[in-house]
Scaffold this motif. Structure first.
Motif, PDB file in Angstrom:
ATOM      1  N   ALA A   1      -7.541   5.824   2.692  1.00 49.65           N
ATOM      2  CA  ALA A   1      -8.135   5.002   3.700  1.00 49.65           C
ATOM      3  C   ALA A   1      -8.428   5.625   5.204  1.00 49.65           C
ATOM      4  CB  ALA A   1      -7.203   3.670   4.165  1.00 49.65           C
TER       5      ALA A   1
ATOM      6  N   SER B 148      -0.586   7.402  -1.018  1.00 46.22           N
ATOM      7  CA  SER B 148      -1.849   8.035  -1.386  1.00 46.22           C
ATOM      8  C   SER B 148      -3.059   7.056  -0.882  1.00 46.22           C
ATOM      9  CB  SER B 148      -1.915   8.115  -2.935  1.00 46.22           C
ATOM     10  OG  SER B 148      -1.830   7.017  -3.503  1.00 46.22           O
ATOM     11  N   GLY B 149      -2.691   5.682  -1.027  1.00 47.96           N
ATOM     12  CA  GLY B 149      -3.651   4.542  -0.372  1.00 47.96           C
ATOM     13  C   GLY B 149      -4.228   4.821   1.042  1.00 47.96           C
TER      14      GLY B 149
ATOM     15  N   MET C 249       0.871  -1.293   0.076  1.00 47.28           N
ATOM     16  CA  MET C 249       0.125   0.091  -0.070  1.00 47.28           C
ATOM     17  C   MET C 249       1.141   1.204  -0.001  1.00 47.28           C
ATOM     18  SD  MET C 249      -2.948   1.277   2.620  1.00 47.28           S
ATOM     19  CE  MET C 249      -4.415   0.247   2.300  1.00 47.28           C
TER      20      MET C 249
END
Length: 71
Positions: free
Chosen positions: A9, A4-5, A1
């Motif tokens: 989240a 940005s992920g 991950m």
């Protein structure tokens, strides 16, 4: 991950938490209001709502006491 992920989240979790808190507070507020209404008011045989007699008597006692101290 990637970064940005992870940020997306975190934002989704925060938004979900805020929405959950808002829903919970609305439910609690409605329940408290309903409970207070049930204690302070009663529905008569004619279908109309009126204050419970003990609430009226307490209000009259408070009014009488405040008139005594004002004089």
């Amino acid at each position: 991950m990637d970064t940005s992920g992870a940020i997306i989240a975190i934002v989704i979790y925060v938004i979900g938490f805020v929405i959950a808190i808002l829903i919970l507070s609305a439910v609690i507020r409605a329940a408290v209001r309903r409970g207070i209404e049930d204690v302070l008011y009663k529905k008569g045989k004619d279908g109309l709502w009126s204050a419970n007699p003990w609430v009226v008597s307490i209000a009259k006692e408070i009014a009488a006491e405040t008139r005594k101290t004002d004089s």
